[in-house]
Every structure is written in structure tokens, then in C-alpha cells.
Design a protein around this motif. Sequence first.
Motif, PDB file in Angstrom:
ATOM      1  N   ASN A   1      -2.658  -6.567   7.037  1.00 25.58           N
ATOM      2  CA  ASN A   1      -1.940  -6.063   5.868  1.00 25.58           C
ATOM      3  C   ASN A   1      -1.558  -7.232   4.966  1.00 25.58           C
ATOM      4  O   ASN A   1      -1.671  -8.395   5.349  1.00 25.58           O
ATOM      5  CB  ASN A   1      -0.710  -5.233   6.280  1.00 25.58           C
ATOM      6  CG  ASN A   1       0.307  -6.037   7.046  1.00 25.58           C
ATOM      7  OD1 ASN A   1       0.876  -7.005   6.535  1.00 25.58           O
ATOM      8  ND2 ASN A   1       0.541  -5.664   8.297  1.00 25.58           N
TER       9      ASN A   1
ATOM     10  N   ASN B   1      -5.909  -0.274   0.135  1.00 22.61           N
ATOM     11  CA  ASN B   1      -5.123   0.675   0.923  1.00 22.61           C
ATOM     12  C   ASN B   1      -4.880   0.173   2.338  1.00 22.61           C
ATOM     13  O   ASN B   1      -5.776   0.190   3.170  1.00 22.61           O
ATOM     14  CB  ASN B   1      -5.845   2.037   0.963  1.00 22.61           C
ATOM     15  CG  ASN B   1      -6.016   2.618  -0.422  1.00 22.61           C
ATOM     16  OD1 ASN B   1      -5.063   2.706  -1.183  1.00 22.61           O
ATOM     17  ND2 ASN B   1      -7.232   2.985  -0.758  1.00 22.61           N
ATOM     18  N   MET B   2      -3.628  -0.306   2.555  1.00 23.81           N
ATOM     19  CA  MET B   2      -3.237  -0.823   3.869  1.00 23.81           C
ATOM     20  C   MET B   2      -1.781  -0.454   4.104  1.00 23.81           C
ATOM     21  O   MET B   2      -1.023  -0.253   3.154  1.00 23.81           O
ATOM     22  CB  MET B   2      -3.349  -2.356   3.904  1.00 23.81           C
ATOM     23  CG  MET B   2      -4.719  -2.915   3.725  1.00 23.81           C
ATOM     24  SD  MET B   2      -4.702  -4.732   3.652  1.00 23.81           S
ATOM     25  CE  MET B   2      -4.004  -5.024   2.032  1.00 23.81           C
TER      26      MET B   2
ATOM     27  N   ASP C   1       0.427  -3.096   0.734  1.00 28.54           N
ATOM     28  CA  ASP C   1      -0.954  -2.816   0.313  1.00 28.54           C
ATOM     29  C   ASP C   1      -1.477  -3.913  -0.612  1.00 28.54           C
ATOM     30  O   ASP C   1      -0.768  -4.885  -0.913  1.00 28.54           O
ATOM     31  CB  ASP C   1      -1.073  -1.423  -0.309  1.00 28.54           C
ATOM     32  CG  ASP C   1      -0.366  -1.272  -1.660  1.00 28.54           C
ATOM     33  OD1 ASP C   1      -0.082  -2.280  -2.339  1.00 28.54           O
ATOM     34  OD2 ASP C   1      -0.101  -0.112  -2.043  1.00 28.54           O
TER      35      ASP C   1
ATOM     36  N   SER D   1     -12.808  -2.485  -1.748  1.00 27.63           N
ATOM     37  CA  SER D   1     -12.127  -1.219  -1.494  1.00 27.63           C
ATOM     38  C   SER D   1     -13.110  -0.078  -1.331  1.00 27.63           C
ATOM     39  O   SER D   1     -14.230  -0.123  -1.835  1.00 27.63           O
ATOM     40  CB  SER D   1     -11.188  -0.913  -2.675  1.00 27.63           C
ATOM     41  OG  SER D   1     -10.581   0.334  -2.510  1.00 27.63           O
TER      42      SER D   1
END
Length: 131
Positions: free
Chosen positions: A37, A64-65, A69, A94
Motif C-alpha cells: 500500500n 486502488n489499494m 491508495d 492500474s
Amino acid sequence: MKFSNVFVVDDDKIFHFLIRKLLLISNVDINPAFFENGLEAIEGIKSKLKAGENPPDLILLDINMPVLDGWQFLEEFKSIRNLLEKEIIIYVISSSDNSEDRSRASDFKDLIHDYYLKPMTVDNIKSIFNL
């Protein structure tokens, strides 16, 4: 540009595996550091600076994490950027082809060099590493 210190920031372990394979196939001789992350990656940069070590030359960043993020990472990165003695090249990688994400990426055009869609390919790696 020659990259020797690379951070891969993505919560997907399969993506980590794929990046390793693509680097190997493309004969890119680096040993990337993997972070799940954005917070781990920011802390990784800060700890390198604190230890007097070189920060990464290149960051491959997912959007997207959990925890922090990609967008939050970029905001945090802006706050430590002035501590860096060199530019860090950032590529967003992504699965989102969402026009909002692409538009938002342009808000960070001073930080993001390019936006790649998953899945990554050998050609993408060659383009990033100028092969």
C-alpha cells in the motif's frame, strides 16, 4: 535512464509475481522492493532518506489499494518531494480505464510520467526501462 532502485506499490501479489517475470523476460537486472500500500511505500522512502540511502529511481504505482491508495500516496509524496535530491519517476499502473482516474492522473502530471493499464506486457516494461 538507468533505474537501479525500484519500488512496486500494489496490493496484488499476482501483480508482484508478474512484474518479476516481465523484468526477467526483458533482461532488466534490478531487484525491486514490493509494497502492498501507499503508506508502506512512503515509509520506505522516508526510512531510506533517514538512513542516508538513495530513494527509489522509479515507482510503479497502483491506484486502488487499502490503507493509502495511489492518489493518497501522491498527495503524501508531494509533501516529502522537497527532501529528495533527485527526481523519482512514477508510473501509474492500474486496472482502471475509468476516465475519472485518467483525468485525476492529469492533476498529478508534474509527478506521473505515464499511465499504463494492467495487465502489464513485455512491451510496457521495455517502454518504461527504455529497452
